[in-house]
Design an enzyme around this catalytic site. Structure first.
Site, PDB file in Angstrom:
ATOM      1  N   SER A  88      11.384 118.652  36.671  1.00  0.00           N
ATOM      2  CA  SER A  88      10.460 118.284  35.606  1.00  0.00           C
ATOM      3  C   SER A  88      10.488 119.376  34.542  1.00  0.00           C
ATOM      4  O   SER A  88      10.512 120.567  34.866  1.00  0.00           O
ATOM      5  CB  SER A  88       9.055 118.149  36.190  1.00  0.00           C
ATOM      6  OG  SER A  88       8.096 118.283  35.160  1.00  0.00           O
ATOM      7  N   GLU A 127      13.046 107.990  46.645  1.00  0.00           N
ATOM      8  CA  GLU A 127      12.070 107.086  46.020  1.00  0.00           C
ATOM      9  C   GLU A 127      12.751 105.829  45.487  1.00  0.00           C
ATOM     10  O   GLU A 127      12.214 104.724  45.584  1.00  0.00           O
ATOM     11  CB  GLU A 127      11.365 107.811  44.870  1.00  0.00           C
ATOM     12  CG  GLU A 127      10.417 108.901  45.330  1.00  0.00           C
ATOM     13  CD  GLU A 127       9.921 109.753  44.175  1.00  0.00           C
ATOM     14  OE1 GLU A 127       8.709 109.775  43.950  1.00  0.00           O
ATOM     15  OE2 GLU A 127      10.747 110.390  43.500  1.00  0.00           O
ATOM     16  N   HIS A 132      -0.446 107.227  63.821  1.00  0.00           N
ATOM     17  CA  HIS A 132      -1.472 107.141  62.765  1.00  0.00           C
ATOM     18  C   HIS A 132      -1.297 108.255  61.727  1.00  0.00           C
ATOM     19  O   HIS A 132      -2.267 108.651  61.076  1.00  0.00           O
ATOM     20  CB  HIS A 132      -2.888 107.215  63.344  1.00  0.00           C
ATOM     21  CG  HIS A 132      -3.113 106.288  64.497  1.00  0.00           C
ATOM     22  ND1 HIS A 132      -3.573 105.002  64.362  1.00  0.00           N
ATOM     23  CD2 HIS A 132      -2.899 106.459  65.836  1.00  0.00           C
ATOM     24  CE1 HIS A 132      -3.660 104.430  65.558  1.00  0.00           C
ATOM     25  NE2 HIS A 132      -3.242 105.289  66.468  1.00  0.00           N
ATOM     26  N   LYS A 157       8.555 121.869  40.340  1.00  0.00           N
ATOM     27  CA  LYS A 157       8.763 120.615  41.066  1.00  0.00           C
ATOM     28  C   LYS A 157      10.218 120.347  41.412  1.00  0.00           C
ATOM     29  O   LYS A 157      11.134 120.691  40.677  1.00  0.00           O
ATOM     30  CB  LYS A 157       8.243 119.420  40.241  1.00  0.00           C
ATOM     31  CG  LYS A 157       6.730 119.449  40.097  1.00  0.00           C
ATOM     32  CD  LYS A 157       6.216 118.204  39.417  1.00  0.00           C
ATOM     33  CE  LYS A 157       6.128 117.070  40.399  1.00  0.00           C
ATOM     34  NZ  LYS A 157       6.420 115.799  39.778  1.00  0.00           N
TER      35      LYS A 157
END
Ligand code: ARG
Length: 350
Positions: free
Chosen positions: A277, A290, A156, A283
């Protein structure tokens, strides 16, 4: 350009129709397989005395020259052709004269395209199997280094029991080993030679499919001509196996994305497999992971297209089947690119 089937027609094909039904822009990817298949067919026609040995030799030589010329980029494909099969036949006839037309003896584009597709997919499956083997090896090597690296195991997405990173990585080895088995299984059903089926009901010429199969390295012959020209189960099976490989990669990518957040901070991606970025210099974005997660959807989409294309088709060949190629090519290309990027991204994680 004269059409293979132009004989009974008096009017020119409408230009919109011409553009709509042409498949050359994408099936040119099959040119090598089409030429190799044609060489085997021509040799068989010669051996069986369906055409003269001299004609067969002339055709094979012409096809060999086309293959060399196309591979070296010296020959261009006439883009007004309907598909790669008619295009290459046209080029052959321009090269060797009327003997080129004899290549079409005892063969239809319906069994020809089925052959090309099977030859293409056999090569793709071999390549993808190799990529999977490489990935499994990398996972085993990484696991070996992390036999004592303790991390939380989750259910979970809540911390459950401690596990080792090796334990976690080896779970993926199991998934990719099942994937390898599915590819091997699919390969067996792709490795079936359909030539001799003609348009749908075979041919009265004394063809010998065994000769063609032996030359092209096929282990089995198609047993029913109607099925041979309309079967695309092997394409669906491959796309389904590919969809599962993408699922496994995507689940792994999801974890890599989570693990690389400041909140988890389990891992750091190598600079070479991340992006940044301009406005937020703190970042480090996990774009490769992705993108693989994102591309999984295209593969599912192609699988659904293929299933839908087949579901209402009466026997035997129907032009709907031409839609198999873009879906199949995109599945194979997307999967290969994803596997190629995933392995070094994983191997360089700190
Ligand atoms: N371009 C067609 C395909 O990809 C080849 C077979 C066409 N055969 C025909 N009789 N129209 O499926």
């Amino acid at each position: 350009m004269a059409k293979l089937w132009g004989g009974r027609f008096q009017k020119k094909t409408n230009q919109l129709m011409e553009d709509f039904h042409s498949s050359l822009s994408f099936d040119q990817k099959l040119y090598k397989y089409d030429l190799l298949g044609s060489m085997a067919h021509a040799r068989m026609l010669g051996q069986q005395k369906i055409i003269s040995p001299a004609e067969a030799e002339k055709i094979v030589k012409g096809l060999e020259e086309l293959l060399t010329g196309l591979e070296a980029g010296h020959i261009e494909l006439p883009q007004e052709a309907e598909d790669i099969h008619s295009c290459l036949e046209e080029l052959l006839t321009a090269k060797v004269g009327p003997a080129g037309k004899m290549l079409h003896t005892a063969r239809s584009r319906n069994d020809q395209v089925a052959l090309d597709l099977r030859m293409y997919l056999k090569d793709e499956i071999k390549e993808i199997r190799q990529l999977l083997n490489d990935l499994i090896r990398t996972l085993l090597e990484t696991a070996e280094k992390h036999l004592d690296t303790i991390m939380p195991g989750y259910t979970h997405l809540q911390r459950a029991q401690p596990v080792t990173l090796a334990h976690h990585l080896l779970a993926y080895v199991q998934m990719f080993e099942r994937d390898r088995g599915r590819l091997e299984d699919c390969y067996r059903r792709t490795d079936v030679m359909p030539l001799g089926a003609g348009a749908l009901a075979g041919t009265t010429f004394p063809v010998e499919p065994k000769i063609v199969a032996a030359e092209l390295g096929f282990s089995a012959l198609a047993k029913n001509s109607l099925d041979a020209v309309s079967d695309r189960d092997f394409v669906v099976e491959f796309a389904a196996a590919a969809a599962l490989i993408m699922i496994h990669l995507s689940r792994f990518c999801e974890e890599i994305i989570l693990w690389s957040t400041a909140e988890f901070a389990f891992i750091e991606l190598d600079d070479a497999f991340a992006t940044g970025s301009s406005m937020m210099p703190q970042k480090k974005n996990p774009d490769a992971a992705e993108l693989i997660r994102g591309k999984t959807g295209r593969v599912f989409g192609s699988l659904i297209s293929l299933l839908t294309m087949l579901k209402g088709l009466p026997l035997a060949y129907n032009k709907d089947l031409q839609e198999d190629k873009e879906a199949l090519f995109d599945v194979a290309d997307t999967l290969k690119k994803s596997l190629l990027v995933f392995r070094p991204m994983l191997a360089t994680i700190k």
